[in-house]
Write an enzyme that holds these catalytic residues in place. Structure first.
Site, short mmCIF file in Angstrom:
data_model
loop_
_atom_site.label_atom_id
_atom_site.label_comp_id
_atom_site.label_asym_id
_atom_site.label_seq_id
_atom_site.Cartn_x
_atom_site.Cartn_y
_atom_site.Cartn_z
N GLU A 1 -9.55 7.47 4.72
CA GLU A 1 -10.30 7.66 5.97
C GLU A 1 -11.21 8.89 5.88
O GLU A 1 -11.05 9.87 6.60
CB GLU A 1 -9.35 7.77 7.16
CG GLU A 1 -8.62 6.48 7.46
CD GLU A 1 -7.86 6.51 8.77
OE1 GLU A 1 -7.73 5.45 9.41
OE2 GLU A 1 -7.38 7.61 9.16
N ARG B 1 0.85 -1.19 0.00
CA ARG B 1 0.00 0.00 0.00
C ARG B 1 0.89 1.24 0.00
O ARG B 1 1.81 1.35 0.80
CB ARG B 1 -0.89 -0.01 1.24
CG ARG B 1 -1.86 1.17 1.39
CD ARG B 1 -2.61 0.98 2.70
NE ARG B 1 -3.76 1.87 2.84
CZ ARG B 1 -3.82 2.89 3.70
NH1 ARG B 1 -2.77 3.17 4.46
NH2 ARG B 1 -4.91 3.60 3.80
N GLU C 1 -6.09 -0.66 7.43
CA GLU C 1 -5.13 -0.05 8.35
C GLU C 1 -5.30 -0.66 9.73
O GLU C 1 -6.41 -0.68 10.28
CB GLU C 1 -5.33 1.47 8.48
CG GLU C 1 -4.84 2.28 7.31
CD GLU C 1 -4.82 3.78 7.64
OE1 GLU C 1 -4.55 4.13 8.81
OE2 GLU C 1 -5.08 4.57 6.72
#
Length: 399
Positions: free
Chosen positions: A179, A82, A302
């Site tokens: 997010e 990532r 995450e």
């Protein structure tokens, strides 16, 4: 030579991957395994690795006689990397150093990992800086009105995806924002899930829906131009919070400007130090709710767990039965993998551990002393800093 700027100045920042080519062979990436089942993506966010290495960091594999090896070879079992991408990250510090996750930087890392056969998961921040629930500001140079901002975003997604394709990199996944609980490209795309009444809450999601739709059209434009089609992700933090997720997606979709077909994957974050409600039970309940309501693949994109966490500022961890240790890091991740893989209809399809090798940011945004998968040795500073692998580097090896 390790400069102060490379290692000292970013240590204060908070923030809020098993397929490997054999020597002499061509790397192979598959979206399904040899039995036709979806791959389970096992990844690490390694966005800061080149900054570390350029500053003189080296990494030792303690399981192989402390041999110096590339981090991606030490991290056994990963098949995905990532990488976060910032737009125009010109952030000066005291000696003119810049923390820069710009396109040139990310392309170099992506090429390195792609050539070793790893899936590349591009995490668009759509900002010049960190994008998360506390920071999600639009790039400074971008338009200040919704329609031209959306147009600029669509072009940006198209051109950056084209750049990866031109470099020989097929992106496996792209996250359109990072997010985005409070939206993205603030202030125009900012949202509040707690606005009442419901009609006002939906209206407050309208700009974000316009912006997200533009980003999605940028992906479509790139694919229409011949770029490899990636899976598109939407990423919200606090994956354990069912109320947040239900209200957020209901409001987003109720604008009428986006559809569930605008993304392929749900991505969620799950950290143990930002509230004791971040339990496995709550995560399981929330992810099952999302799976059953939307019937789309789900990734836990995450997470981390500390190997050191003591002192007056140490937080109360959400699963206190798990030890604070390298073995605890393995246990935490394996428990999450079990939850994700246990979702109905095979919808649980991936997990990513956040920044395991960031030697000068070992707390990774929390108040624990270390959540990375290496022990940082500063005894030869400023010539170098050495990361010695912990047993937790093997957390994906047999899962």
């Amino acid at each position: 030579m390790l400069s102060k700027s490379s290692f000292g100045i970013v240590s204060f920042l908070f923030a809020l991957a098993a397929s490997r080519a054999l020597p002499g062979s061509s790397p192979i990436k598959r979206d399904v395994d040899d039995y036709g089942e979806p791959n389970f993506y096992k990844g690490f966010d390694l966005s800061s690795l080149k900054i570390q290495e350029d500053g003189g960091a080296i990494y030792k594999d303690t399981m192989r006689g402390n041999a110096t090896r590339p981090v991606e070879d030490i991290l056994e079992g990963m098949n995905t990397v990532r990488l976060r991408l910032w737009v125009n990250p010109e952030i000066p510090y005291d000696d003119g150093y810049y923390l820069s996750y710009d396109l040139k930087y990310v392309l170099a890392l992506a090429k390195r990992f792609n050539d070793k056969g790893h899936h590349i998961y591009l995490d668009y921040h759509f900002s010049d800086y960190w994008a998360d629930p506390q920071h999600n500001y639009a790039p400074v140079a971008w338009p200040k009105e919704v329609a031209p901002l959306a147009k600029r975003l669509r072009k940006y997604v198209f051109h950056t995806m084209q750049a990866f394709s031109d470099a020989g990199i097929d992106l496996s996944m792209v996250s359109l924002g990072n997010e985005i609980r409070h939206g993205m490209l603030w202030p125009l795309g900012q949202v509040d899930v707690d606005v009442e009444p419901r009609g006002a809450r939906i209206a407050n999601f309208s700009n974000l829906a316009t912006i997200y739709s533009a980003a999605r059209k940028g992906v479509d434009d790139a694919v229409a131009a011949g770029v490899h089609k990636p899976q598109v992700m939407i990423h919200i933090d606090n994956g354990w919070n069912i109320t947040l997720q239900e209200r957020w997606f209901n409001s987003f979709l109720a604008t009428g400007k986006v559809k569930t077909s605008d993304w392929d994957i749900f991505g969620f974050s799950m950290y143990p130090f930002y509230g004791t409600a971040a339990t496995f039970s709550n995560l399981r309940t929330t992810l099952n709710f999302i799976a059953n309501k939307y019937n789309k693949p789900i990734h836990l994109v995450e997470t981390d767990w500390p190997n050191k966490c003591s002192g007056p500022d140490a937080p109360e961890l959400s699963e206190p039965s798990i030890p604070v240790s390298a073995q605890g890091q393995i246990e935490w991740v394996h428990c999450i993998i079990k939850i994700v893989k246990g979702l109905p209809r095979g919808l649980g399809q991936g997990i990513n551990y956040w920044e395991p090798a960031w030697l000068n940011n070992t707390g990774l945004g929390g108040t624990c002393q270390s959540a990375i998968l290496f022990r940082a040795d500063w005894s030869e500073y400023p010539e170098r800093v050495t990361g010695y692998s912990l047993p937790s580097v093997d957390m994906f090896k047999d899962v």
